[in-house]
Design a protein around this motif. Structure first.
Motif, mmCIF file in Angstrom:
data_model
loop_
_atom_site.group_PDB
_atom_site.id
_atom_site.type_symbol
_atom_site.label_atom_id
_atom_site.label_comp_id
_atom_site.label_asym_id
_atom_site.label_seq_id
_atom_site.Cartn_x
_atom_site.Cartn_y
_atom_site.Cartn_z
ATOM 1 N N VAL A 203 -2.902 36.344 41.003
ATOM 2 C CA VAL A 203 -1.689 36.622 40.223
ATOM 3 C C VAL A 203 -1.424 38.122 40.199
ATOM 4 N N TRP A 204 -2.484 38.921 39.973
ATOM 5 C CA TRP A 204 -2.338 40.377 39.955
ATOM 6 C C TRP A 204 -1.660 40.864 41.239
ATOM 7 N N LYS A 205 -2.076 40.324 42.350
ATOM 8 C CA LYS A 205 -1.527 40.748 43.640
ATOM 9 C C LYS A 205 -0.103 40.252 43.851
ATOM 10 N N GLU A 206 0.140 38.978 43.553
ATOM 11 C CA GLU A 206 1.422 38.374 43.928
ATOM 12 C C GLU A 206 2.563 38.703 42.975
ATOM 13 N N LEU A 207 2.270 39.234 41.803
ATOM 14 C CA LEU A 207 3.358 39.709 40.941
ATOM 15 C C LEU A 207 4.008 40.961 41.520
ATOM 16 N N ASN A 208 3.383 41.534 42.532
ATOM 17 C CA ASN A 208 3.973 42.661 43.256
ATOM 18 C C ASN A 208 4.461 42.251 44.645
ATOM 19 N N ASP A 209 4.694 40.970 44.842
ATOM 20 C CA ASP A 209 5.172 40.469 46.122
ATOM 21 C C ASP A 209 6.690 40.333 46.076
ATOM 22 N N PRO A 210 7.432 41.156 46.805
ATOM 23 C CA PRO A 210 8.896 41.071 46.785
ATOM 24 C C PRO A 210 9.442 39.727 47.262
ATOM 25 N N ASP A 211 8.631 38.955 47.963
ATOM 26 C CA ASP A 211 9.060 37.627 48.389
ATOM 27 C C ASP A 211 8.913 36.587 47.280
ATOM 28 N N ALA A 239 1.141 48.963 38.219
ATOM 29 C CA ALA A 239 2.432 49.629 38.078
ATOM 30 C C ALA A 239 2.687 50.596 39.230
ATOM 31 N N ASP A 240 1.672 51.328 39.611
ATOM 32 C CA ASP A 240 1.818 52.284 40.712
ATOM 33 C C ASP A 240 2.091 51.559 42.029
ATOM 34 N N GLU A 241 1.391 50.442 42.247
ATOM 35 C CA GLU A 241 1.620 49.661 43.458
ATOM 36 C C GLU A 241 3.032 49.077 43.469
ATOM 37 N N ALA A 242 3.490 48.612 42.296
ATOM 38 C CA ALA A 242 4.842 48.064 42.194
ATOM 39 C C ALA A 242 5.876 49.122 42.550
ATOM 40 N N GLU A 243 5.682 50.316 42.023
ATOM 41 C CA GLU A 243 6.626 51.404 42.301
ATOM 42 C C GLU A 243 6.651 51.734 43.786
ATOM 43 N N ALA A 244 5.485 51.713 44.413
ATOM 44 C CA ALA A 244 5.403 52.004 45.848
ATOM 45 C C ALA A 244 6.119 50.953 46.680
ATOM 46 N N LYS A 245 6.238 49.737 46.133
ATOM 47 C CA LYS A 245 6.912 48.658 46.850
ATOM 48 C C LYS A 245 8.403 48.568 46.536
ATOM 49 N N GLY A 246 8.902 49.482 45.727
ATOM 50 C CA GLY A 246 10.336 49.534 45.472
ATOM 51 C C GLY A 246 10.787 49.037 44.118
ATOM 52 N N TYR A 247 9.849 48.609 43.273
ATOM 53 C CA TYR A 247 10.218 48.179 41.929
ATOM 54 C C TYR A 247 10.495 49.404 41.050
ATOM 55 N N GLN A 248 11.463 49.280 40.146
ATOM 56 C CA GLN A 248 11.750 50.338 39.184
ATOM 57 C C GLN A 248 10.826 50.139 37.982
ATOM 58 N N VAL A 249 9.980 51.122 37.708
ATOM 59 C CA VAL A 249 8.874 50.956 36.766
ATOM 60 C C VAL A 249 8.887 52.043 35.698
ATOM 61 N N ARG A 250 8.544 51.638 34.475
ATOM 62 C CA ARG A 250 8.240 52.588 33.405
ATOM 63 C C ARG A 250 6.935 52.154 32.748
ATOM 64 N N LYS A 251 6.074 53.120 32.404
ATOM 65 C CA LYS A 251 4.800 52.835 31.742
ATOM 66 C C LYS A 251 4.804 53.443 30.345
ATOM 67 N N GLU A 252 4.457 52.621 29.351
ATOM 68 C CA GLU A 252 4.339 53.097 27.975
ATOM 69 C C GLU A 252 2.894 52.861 27.530
ATOM 70 N N THR A 253 2.162 53.948 27.328
ATOM 71 C CA THR A 253 0.739 53.859 27.030
ATOM 72 C C THR A 253 0.465 54.095 25.554
#
Length: 282
Positions: A203-211, A239-253
């Motif tokens: 799941v961790w991996k595929e939530l960053n799958d654009p397909d 989050a960093d991987e998502a951003e690298a794949k083209g997702y628009q990301v914001r992180k709130e820590t």
């Protein structure tokens, strides 16, 4: 913000099946948006709970959404640890079919997904796969909130997370913990010997799958460095991987809040982040 609305009791929801609950706004609520404000209000909020969550605890998030978006329909889906390892694909499909039906009733619906922990991540993964398989296209969500998620698999965190669902009485909890250790030990050995990937890691991996998950859905990761169940670095790496794949990301820590406890500790900050996320939808 969330405290201004009277508590929305479970009676306000219609229970569709043991895992799916639906809240519909009163008929008196009317849409007053101008055509130019196309994305100012989601039509559907999809809440995907953490594993083993008491439905009353998850329902506490609904007043915040009613304050923000009184015209939105809320679909609440609960999760259990057994969802990860038990149940046939047919039974899991039947469980989620009412969600797909709701999401497809209005093809133009503006959808905000809000998931919690690995249980909610797993539910989104299954919903996205089922939607794509039945509709032939990606789940059309516009924004995604990931609260305390997603994490990766470790033996220790798996034990601690699953222990939340065990009875609190010591004479029941001790034997249940023993069985839990035995079950997870066997599962861990099987995964190691066969080289298979755990469902959590998949799941961790595929939530960053654009397909599977559209890059058009903007994301907000809300997490804490003090979380004992989901390692904050796993969330940041995702989050960093998502951003690298083209997702628009914001992180709130958050620094000192526990697992899925950010809203309870700092509600004003939490709901401000959710509102700001939707305001960025284009």
């Amino acid at each position: 913000m969330a405290g201004n609305t009277s508590s929305v009791l479970l009676s306000h929801f219609t229970q569709i099946n043991p895992s799916v609950f639906v809240y519909k706004p009163p008929r008196s609520t009317t849409r007053t948006e101008e055509p130019t404000a196309k994305f100012s209000h989601p039509d559907i909020v999809l809440l995907l709970s953490w594993s083993g969550a008491n439905i009353k605890h998850v329902a506490k998030y609904t007043p915040g959404y009613i304050d923000l978006y009184p015209m939105a329909q809320i679909v609440l889906v609960t999760s259990a640890f057994t969802d990860f390892v038990f149940g046939s694909s047919t039974s899991k499909k039947l469980q989620l079919e009412p969600v797909i039906q709701t999401l497809t009733t209005n093809p133009e619906a503006r959808i905000l997904v809000h998931l919690f922990s690995n249980g909610g991540s797993h539910k989104l993964w299954r919903i996205a796969k089922l939607y794509k398989g039945t509709q032939g296209r990606l789940l059309p969500m516009h924004a995604l909130v990931l609260d305390s998620a997603p994490g990766k698999t470790t033996f220790e965190r798996s034990i601690e997370a699953m222990a939340y669902e065990l009875p609190q009485a010591w004479y029941l909890r001790l034997p249940a913990l023993s069985l839990l250790y035995l079950f997870l030990s066997i599962l861990w050995i099987v995964l190691t010997v066969t080289g298979r990937t755990s469902t959590v890691d998949r799941v961790w991996k595929e939530l960053n799958d654009p397909d599977l998950i559209s890059v058009k859905a903007i994301r907000e990761y809300i997490y804490s460095r003090a979380d004992r169940l989901v390692f904050w670095k796993d969330v940041e790496n995702h989050a960093d991987e998502a951003e690298a794949k083209g997702y628009q990301v914001r992180k709130e820590t958050f620094e000192n809040t526990g697992h899925v406890a950010h809203m309870r500790v700092e509600p004003e900050r939490y709901w401000s982040e959710v509102a700001a996320l939707w305001n960025r939808v284009q």
